[in-house]
Motif scaffolding. Structure first.
Motif, PDB file in Angstrom:
ATOM      1  N   GLU A   1       0.883  -1.054   0.086  1.00 41.08           N
ATOM      2  CA  GLU A   1      -0.049  -0.050  -0.039  1.00 41.08           C
ATOM      3  C   GLU A   1       0.722   1.061  -0.181  1.00 41.08           C
ATOM      4  O   GLU A   1       0.355   2.212  -0.424  1.00 41.08           O
ATOM      5  N   MET A   2       1.997   1.213   0.684  1.00 40.97           N
ATOM      6  CA  MET A   2       2.927   2.169   0.661  1.00 40.97           C
ATOM      7  C   MET A   2       4.507   1.898   0.828  1.00 40.97           C
ATOM      8  O   MET A   2       4.601   0.706   1.510  1.00 40.97           O
TER       9      MET A   2
ATOM     10  N   LEU B   1       1.056  -4.259  -6.288  1.00 40.93           N
ATOM     11  CA  LEU B   1       1.125  -2.709  -5.772  1.00 40.93           C
ATOM     12  C   LEU B   1       0.567  -1.891  -6.892  1.00 40.93           C
ATOM     13  O   LEU B   1       0.271  -2.451  -7.793  1.00 40.93           O
ATOM     14  N   ALA B   2       0.492  -0.775  -6.476  1.00 43.12           N
ATOM     15  CA  ALA B   2       0.194   0.325  -7.361  1.00 43.12           C
ATOM     16  C   ALA B   2       0.946   1.497  -7.525  1.00 43.12           C
ATOM     17  O   ALA B   2       1.461   1.809  -6.095  1.00 43.12           O
ATOM     18  N   VAL B   3       1.565   2.217  -8.258  1.00 43.11           N
ATOM     19  CA  VAL B   3       2.311   3.226  -8.351  1.00 43.11           C
ATOM     20  C   VAL B   3       1.989   4.438  -9.487  1.00 43.11           C
ATOM     21  O   VAL B   3       1.135   3.851 -10.303  1.00 43.11           O
ATOM     22  N   ASN B   4       2.321   5.466  -8.909  1.00 44.47           N
ATOM     23  CA  ASN B   4       2.006   6.672  -9.942  1.00 44.47           C
ATOM     24  C   ASN B   4       2.820   6.471 -10.981  1.00 44.47           C
ATOM     25  O   ASN B   4       4.217   6.345 -11.142  1.00 44.47           O
ATOM     26  N   GLU B   5       2.071   6.433 -12.389  1.00 41.64           N
ATOM     27  CA  GLU B   5       2.910   6.567 -13.672  1.00 41.64           C
ATOM     28  C   GLU B   5       3.856   7.696 -13.793  1.00 41.64           C
ATOM     29  O   GLU B   5       5.015   7.443 -14.579  1.00 41.64           O
TER      30      GLU B   5
ATOM     31  N   ASP C   1      -7.190   7.032  -6.568  1.00 38.72           N
ATOM     32  CA  ASP C   1      -7.946   6.531  -5.867  1.00 38.72           C
ATOM     33  C   ASP C   1      -8.893   7.817  -5.486  1.00 38.72           C
ATOM     34  O   ASP C   1     -10.046   7.518  -5.159  1.00 38.72           O
ATOM     35  N   GLN C   2      -8.453   8.953  -5.404  1.00 36.29           N
ATOM     36  CA  GLN C   2      -9.372  10.136  -4.953  1.00 36.29           C
ATOM     37  C   GLN C   2      -9.663  10.763  -6.266  1.00 36.29           C
ATOM     38  O   GLN C   2     -10.337  11.933  -6.296  1.00 36.29           O
ATOM     39  N   GLY C   3      -9.541  10.245  -7.400  1.00 34.97           N
ATOM     40  CA  GLY C   3     -10.206  10.954  -8.686  1.00 34.97           C
ATOM     41  C   GLY C   3      -9.441  11.869  -9.281  1.00 34.97           C
ATOM     42  O   GLY C   3      -9.674  12.699 -10.261  1.00 34.97           O
TER      43      GLY C   3
ATOM     44  N   LYS D   1      -1.384  -0.465 -12.180  1.00 34.88           N
ATOM     45  CA  LYS D   1      -1.378  -1.744 -11.005  1.00 34.88           C
ATOM     46  C   LYS D   1      -0.204  -2.599 -11.542  1.00 34.88           C
ATOM     47  O   LYS D   1      -0.259  -2.800 -12.632  1.00 34.88           O
ATOM     48  N   MET D   2       0.395  -3.194 -10.726  1.00 32.08           N
ATOM     49  CA  MET D   2       1.578  -4.027 -11.007  1.00 32.08           C
ATOM     50  C   MET D   2       1.335  -5.548 -10.240  1.00 32.08           C
ATOM     51  O   MET D   2       0.711  -5.408  -9.035  1.00 32.08           O
TER      52      MET D   2
END
Length: 147
Positions: free
Chosen positions: A75-76, A105-109, A133-135, A142-143
């Motif tokens: 998550e972080m 995990l998820a990461v900012n592109e 996630d906040q729009g 997503k990885m």
């Protein structure tokens, strides 16, 4: 170098993690302006409380970074800006893979250093969304871990 799980986060440690978070974000999230960073910073302490596992990496009696995990998802993961590229992130992530079976995990592109870091450790992009996630208009990748 030692990795420890924090079961109960006290105020001084929370402040230390928040400082690490901010230094890391300022070094890597160039797409965010100062006001956005300060706004997001307000939500970070709550995010600490929402992870199942909060791990810290300590070297020479100082916290160098941290990772939060829910189920098998990172998550972080943030490393102090002064100590980036010294292996702390790899150690945390490999620990999570081996001990907690993390595989996604998820990461900012818009954070190409992080994307490259995760790819180097075996993660591949499986999905992309146009917003976070906040729009907000910050694409998220997503990885998943592929061995």
């Amino acid at each position: 170098m030692q990795i420890k799980e924090i079961s109960k986060l006290n105020q001084p440690t929370e402040q230390e993690l928040l400082t690490i978070w901010e230094s890391s974000v300022r070094a890597t999230h160039k797409f965010l302006n100062n006001d956005e960073i300060l706004q997001i910073r307000n939500y970070v302490p709550q995010a600490f409380k929402q992870v199942e596992h909060l791990l810290i990496i300590i070297d020479h009696e100082q916290i160098k970074g941290f990772m939060g995990i829910n189920d098998q998802k990172v998550e972080m993961l943030f490393i102090d800006a002064q100590t980036r590229s010294k292996g702390y992130g790899s150690k945390l992530l490999n620990y999570g893979i081996q001990e907690l079976n993390i595989d996604e995990l998820a990461v900012n592109e818009q954070n190409p250093q992080a994307v490259g870091f995760y790819e180097h450790l075996g993660f591949k992009v499986v999905k992309r969304s146009e917003t976070d996630d906040q729009g907000n208009p910050y694409p998220i990748l997503k990885m998943k871990l592929f061995n």
